[in-house]
Design an enzyme around this catalytic site. Structure first.
Site, PDB file in Angstrom:
ATOM      1  N   ASP A   1       0.879 -45.470  10.626  1.00  7.78           N
ATOM      2  CA  ASP A   1       1.640 -45.367  11.865  1.00  7.78           C
ATOM      3  C   ASP A   1       1.771 -46.783  12.416  1.00  7.78           C
ATOM      4  O   ASP A   1       0.857 -47.303  13.055  1.00  7.78           O
ATOM      5  CB  ASP A   1       0.926 -44.444  12.854  1.00  7.78           C
ATOM      6  CG  ASP A   1       1.668 -44.355  14.180  1.00  7.78           C
ATOM      7  OD1 ASP A   1       2.659 -45.094  14.366  1.00  7.78           O
ATOM      8  OD2 ASP A   1       1.261 -43.544  15.030  1.00  7.78           O
TER       9      ASP A   1
ATOM     10  N   LYS B   1       9.064 -48.338  18.943  1.00 10.71           N
ATOM     11  CA  LYS B   1       8.922 -49.491  19.831  1.00 10.71           C
ATOM     12  C   LYS B   1       9.838 -50.669  19.428  1.00 10.71           C
ATOM     13  O   LYS B   1      11.018 -50.606  19.693  1.00 10.71           O
ATOM     14  CB  LYS B   1       7.445 -49.874  19.940  1.00 10.71           C
ATOM     15  CG  LYS B   1       6.657 -48.674  20.521  1.00 10.71           C
ATOM     16  CD  LYS B   1       5.282 -48.937  21.047  1.00 10.71           C
ATOM     17  CE  LYS B   1       4.800 -47.738  21.846  1.00 10.71           C
ATOM     18  NZ  LYS B   1       3.721 -46.968  21.276  1.00 10.71           N
TER      19      LYS B   1
ATOM     20  N   TYR C   1      -3.453 -42.671  18.287  1.00 13.87           N
ATOM     21  CA  TYR C   1      -2.373 -41.917  18.935  1.00 13.87           C
ATOM     22  C   TYR C   1      -1.147 -41.951  18.041  1.00 13.87           C
ATOM     23  O   TYR C   1      -0.730 -43.018  17.593  1.00 13.87           O
ATOM     24  CB  TYR C   1      -2.047 -42.545  20.297  1.00 13.87           C
ATOM     25  CG  TYR C   1      -0.963 -41.821  21.068  1.00 13.87           C
ATOM     26  CD1 TYR C   1      -1.185 -40.543  21.583  1.00 13.87           C
ATOM     27  CD2 TYR C   1       0.279 -42.407  21.287  1.00 13.87           C
ATOM     28  CE1 TYR C   1      -0.193 -39.874  22.294  1.00 13.87           C
ATOM     29  CE2 TYR C   1       1.272 -41.751  22.005  1.00 13.87           C
ATOM     30  CZ  TYR C   1       1.034 -40.487  22.505  1.00 13.87           C
ATOM     31  OH  TYR C   1       2.006 -39.829  23.210  1.00 13.87           O
TER      32      TYR C   1
HETATM   33  C1  LIG Z   1       3.718 -45.377  21.129  1.00 13.98           C
HETATM   34  C2  LIG Z   1       3.142 -44.813  19.889  1.00 13.98           C
HETATM   35  C3  LIG Z   1       3.595 -43.602  19.342  1.00 13.98           C
HETATM   36  C4  LIG Z   1       4.563 -42.711  20.055  1.00 13.98           C
HETATM   37  O1  LIG Z   1       5.814 -43.304  20.214  1.00 13.98           O
HETATM   38  P1  LIG Z   1       6.786 -42.733  21.375  1.00 13.98           P
HETATM   39  O2  LIG Z   1       8.036 -43.533  21.185  1.00 13.98           O
HETATM   40  O3  LIG Z   1       6.077 -42.984  22.662  1.00 13.98           O
HETATM   41  O4  LIG Z   1       6.988 -41.295  21.104  1.00 13.98           O
HETATM   42  C5  LIG Z   1       3.110 -43.229  18.112  1.00 13.98           C
HETATM   43  N1  LIG Z   1       2.213 -43.966  17.448  1.00 13.98           N
HETATM   44  C6  LIG Z   1       1.739 -45.125  17.946  1.00 13.98           C
HETATM   45  C7  LIG Z   1       0.760 -45.925  17.157  1.00 13.98           C
HETATM   46  C8  LIG Z   1       2.164 -45.569  19.195  1.00 13.98           C
HETATM   47  O5  LIG Z   1       1.658 -46.697  19.692  1.00 13.98           O
END
Ligand SMILES: *Cc1c(COP(=O)(O)O)cnc(C)c1O
Length: 432
Positions: free
Chosen positions: A242, A270, A147
């Protein structure tokens, strides 16, 4: 056993559904896959969440990862309180942003320059645009079940909420966009080589969660990340880590530090905001210089680098940098939780897999090792919703989906872990 009362949460949920799609501002919060009433939270301190009915829970979803030091971390509360007296936004540069950028570049390997944005989604979208602008190529490779936020490019077999709700390919994403996203299998270098060979010279970037965290927690197998690095280097493809989830969580320098591999661009979110809306992307100077205003790749934000968000994130990052022993403590507690759960689950006779790395852990109710999207999907059965509701009833708040990772915070004590294991034992007794 007593059932906790969620009367007020029930009322609020009904009210919320009239004015918000599903009553929530982000899908998984609606408890769709675990059933029951979404719990409305009023406040939290340390490792304890308090809901609108006054019930208390040990927090293992951690606002989906940012609160690594626990809730209402006193130095952060004090810093935010002090800063907000001087206004909450200027839209002009501040000294605080330099301090933040310098600290991030110091902590994260390979980071020469960084740009602050407002979410992980924005970080990943921007990094892909930059990769395309820099390489002059259109296609990207992503992994099934990873994701990267809700940008159009990524909503092809995405993890997290998209996976939880069974919406791996979202309506509204044009076929043109979808065509430029190539799908590989996590922990499967052969699938990457095949795609790269079939699209030689057309791929701008490969984006990966170095530890997959949005289909449960799935660590990379030995050699997987190095293999990706080698393929990208050989083919002139930018490697994007990511690290929205793993950044500052697996080590002060994230997965890059933990695995000794440096990506070309890194996305963060985060933990970097300490619970405020912050994301960031950065990496090699040569690539980052292509971002406006020095370069032609446009990306902007009215609230980017917001002073309140910066002071919140900065306070947390400074604490993490100053005391790396936090990571050892977190790892030990997560290991204790793992071992305790393992013993209880073995006794239960249920099919299960526990994956863990650092302070990330997840439980899949399935017999075969969970290493990719397909094996993770086998754990999407009736066991998890039942277990989740039982744990909630016993005062432990897990992330409300079989596809999410549990995050430990430094505020969880050994006594809390013991209490959690008692809840696991009691919950398993109701399952067969
Ligand atoms: C949470 C998450 C996102 C998206 O971040 P948001 O602040 O919710 O837009 C992207 N990549 C990873 C790996 C995530 O865990």
């Amino acid at each position: 056993m007593k059932n906790i009362s969620l009367e007020r949460s029930k009322k609020l949920f009904q009210q919320a559904q009239k004015v918000m799609p599903g009553g929530v501002n982000s899908p998984v919060r609606a408890f769709t896959s675990v059933g029951g009433t979404p719990v409305f939270i009023r406040k939290a301190k340390g490792a304890i969440l308090t809901d609108e009915d006054g019930n208390e829970y040990l927090d293992y979803f951690n606002s989906w990862g940012p609160m690594i030091l626990g809730h209402a971390y006193p130095p952060m509360v004090a810093a935010v309180r002090e800063r907000i007296e001087d206004s909450s936004s200027f839209g002009a540069p501040t000294e605080l942003e330099i301090e933040m950028a310098e600290l991030v570049c110091e902590m994260v390997p390979g980071m020469d320059m960084v740009r602050m944005v407002n979410s992980g989604t924005e970080a990943c979208m921007s990094a892909i645009r930059l990769a395309r602008g820099y390489t002059g190529k259109d296609k990207i490779v992503k992994f099934a079940g990873n994701y990267h936020g809700h940008g159009d490019t990524f909503l092809i077999k995405a993890g997290s909420g998209a996976l939880t709700l069974g919406l791996p390919n979202s309506p509204g994403v044009t076929s043109g966009t979808a065509q430029n996203t190539l799908l590989a299998n996590f922990n499967d270098l052969a699938s990457v080589r095949e795609i790269v060979a079939a699209n030689r010279g057309e791929i701008a970037a490969l984006i990966v969660e170095p530890v997959a965290g949005n289909m449960g927690c799935i660590p990379p197998q030995e050699g997987f990340l190095q293999g990706l690095r080698d393929i990208c280097t050989a083919e002139g493809i930018l490697l994007i880590f990511d690290e929205v989830m793993t950044g500052f969580r697996l080590a002060p320098g994230g997965a890059q530090e933990r695995f000794g591999i440096t990506a070309d661009l890194v996305c963060m979110g985060k933990i970097i905001g300490g619970g405020m809306p912050v994301g960031a992307y950065g990496g090699k100077r040569e690539i980052m210089s292509q971002v406006a205003p020095t370069g032609p790749v446009y990306q902007a934000g009215t609230l980017s680098g917001n002073p309140i968000a910066m002071i919140s994130g900065l306070t947390q990052l400074k604490a993490l940098k100053k005391d790396p022993a936090i990571y050892d403590r977190l790892e030990q507690k997560t290991e204790r939780l793992h071992e305790g759960m393992d013993a209880l689950l073995r006794k239960s006779g249920l099919p299960y897999q526990i994956n863990r790395i650092g302070s990330m852990i997840s439980l899949h109710f399935c017999p075969d090792p969970v290493v990719d999207y397909e094996s993770a999907a086998q754990g999407n059965n009736d066991y998890f919703p039942h277990f989740f509701q039982q744990m909630l009833n016993h005062g432990v708040f897990l992330p409300p989906s079989a596809f999410e990772t549990w995050f430990l915070s430094d505020a969880l004590t050994d006594a809390h872990i013991a209490q959690t294991l008692e809840a696991v034992a009691a919950s398993l007794e109701t399952m067969d």
